[in-house]
Design a protein around this motif. Structure first.
Motif, mmCIF file in Angstrom:
data_model
loop_
_atom_site.group_PDB
_atom_site.id
_atom_site.type_symbol
_atom_site.label_atom_id
_atom_site.label_comp_id
_atom_site.label_asym_id
_atom_site.label_seq_id
_atom_site.Cartn_x
_atom_site.Cartn_y
_atom_site.Cartn_z
ATOM 1 N N THR A 1 12.882 94.264 41.108
ATOM 2 C CA THR A 1 13.714 93.637 42.144
ATOM 3 C C THR A 1 14.764 94.629 42.639
ATOM 4 O O THR A 1 15.019 94.738 43.844
ATOM 5 N N GLY B 1 20.193 82.454 38.933
ATOM 6 C CA GLY B 1 19.196 83.180 38.153
ATOM 7 C C GLY B 1 17.966 83.588 38.953
ATOM 8 O O GLY B 1 17.012 84.132 38.406
ATOM 9 N N GLY C 1 17.801 85.940 41.108
ATOM 10 C CA GLY C 1 17.724 87.404 41.198
ATOM 11 C C GLY C 1 18.489 87.966 42.393
ATOM 12 O O GLY C 1 18.315 89.134 42.744
ATOM 13 N N LYS C 2 19.338 87.141 42.985
ATOM 14 C CA LYS C 2 20.100 87.585 44.165
ATOM 15 C C LYS C 2 20.947 88.812 43.823
ATOM 16 O O LYS C 2 20.944 89.807 44.541
ATOM 17 N N THR C 3 21.695 88.713 42.711
ATOM 18 C CA THR C 3 22.597 89.820 42.378
ATOM 19 C C THR C 3 21.813 91.075 42.009
ATOM 20 O O THR C 3 22.235 92.189 42.345
ATOM 21 N N HIS C 4 20.643 90.924 41.374
ATOM 22 C CA HIS C 4 19.825 92.109 41.087
ATOM 23 C C HIS C 4 19.377 92.786 42.382
ATOM 24 O O HIS C 4 19.357 94.011 42.477
ATOM 25 N N ASN D 1 9.613 85.711 34.642
ATOM 26 C CA ASN D 1 9.801 87.086 35.126
ATOM 27 C C ASN D 1 9.296 87.340 36.544
ATOM 28 O O ASN D 1 9.376 88.457 37.031
HETATM 29 P P1 ADP Z 1 21.446 85.241 40.833
HETATM 30 O O1 ADP Z 1 22.426 86.216 41.419
HETATM 31 O O2 ADP Z 1 20.419 84.766 41.827
HETATM 32 O O3 ADP Z 1 22.093 84.106 40.124
HETATM 33 P P2 ADP Z 1 20.858 87.346 38.901
HETATM 34 O O4 ADP Z 1 20.345 88.532 39.623
HETATM 35 O O5 ADP Z 1 22.286 87.366 38.455
HETATM 36 O O6 ADP Z 1 20.555 86.022 39.765
HETATM 37 O O7 ADP Z 1 19.976 87.067 37.594
HETATM 38 C C1 ADP Z 1 18.590 87.025 37.605
HETATM 39 C C2 ADP Z 1 18.124 86.737 36.187
HETATM 40 O O8 ADP Z 1 16.721 86.626 36.145
HETATM 41 C C3 ADP Z 1 18.517 87.837 35.225
HETATM 42 O O9 ADP Z 1 18.794 87.262 33.969
HETATM 43 C C4 ADP Z 1 17.239 88.693 35.154
HETATM 44 O O10 ADP Z 1 17.111 89.379 33.922
HETATM 45 C C5 ADP Z 1 16.171 87.609 35.275
HETATM 46 N N1 ADP Z 1 14.892 88.078 35.863
HETATM 47 C C6 ADP Z 1 13.678 87.944 35.324
HETATM 48 N N2 ADP Z 1 12.708 88.418 36.110
HETATM 49 C C7 ADP Z 1 13.327 88.900 37.211
HETATM 50 C C8 ADP Z 1 12.852 89.536 38.397
HETATM 51 N N3 ADP Z 1 11.535 89.726 38.643
HETATM 52 N N4 ADP Z 1 13.770 89.895 39.315
HETATM 53 C C9 ADP Z 1 15.084 89.665 39.102
HETATM 54 N N5 ADP Z 1 15.604 89.066 38.016
HETATM 55 C C10 ADP Z 1 14.736 88.686 37.059
#
Ligand code: ADP
Ligand code: MG
Length: 142
Positions: A13, A37, A39-42, A131
């Protein structure tokens, strides 16, 4: 325009966010829709990396509402989760950011939908399993 892709790890991501930001021009607004959760912040971490910003510095500005990072372009990172109304975003000067020269990325944009510029790019993220994350990118045609 509509584009879809799937990632199967947080690192993938981040890599997609990095690739995506390279396609943006100064002043663009990107809306990230998805549950907690998703994955926005990622994805934002990847966008930051692509602009030469240390991605470890990037976290959801849930309480501060906005974080500003200085890279090849300025990156304005909003998290509107706690906003009760668009007025709160106006009070912190959201429109100056949205219509400024930096790249703006917004988590929970639906909270402030009336303020989102019509030419913004919308990205929705779904999590069919632990995942896997499915991304759909839409940009309204001019
Ligand atoms: P949001 O900002 O949307 O709340 P985050 O990016 O903070 O989400 O967190 C995403 C969570 O999902 C993390 O714990 C990360 O480890 C998990 N995760 C698992 N699979 C993925 C993926 N394919 N892409 C992004 N995050 C993932
Ligand atoms: Mg977040």
């Amino acid at each position: 325009m509509e584009k879809e892709f799937t990632t199967t790890s947080p690192d993938e991501t981040i890599a997609r966010g990095k690739e995506f930001v390279a396609s943006l021009e100064a002043g663009e607004v990107v809306c990230l829709q998805g549950d907690l959760g998703a994955g926005k912040t990622h994805f934002v971490k990847g966008m930051a990396e692509g602009l030469g910003i240390e991605s470890d510095d990037v976290s959801s500005p849930t309480f501060t509402l906005i974080n500003e990072y200085d890279g090849d372009k300025l990156l304005y990172h909003f998290d509107c989760y706690r906003m009760e109304s668009p007025r709160e975003a106006l009070e912190i000067g959201a429109e100056e950011y949205f219509y400024g020269d930096g790249v703006t990325v917004i988590e929970w944009p639906e909270r402030i939908e009336p303020l989102i510029p019509p030419e913004a790019i919308w990205i929705s993220i779904e999590a069919p399993d632990k995942n896997t994350r499915k991304f759909v990118i839409r940009k309204r045609e001019p």
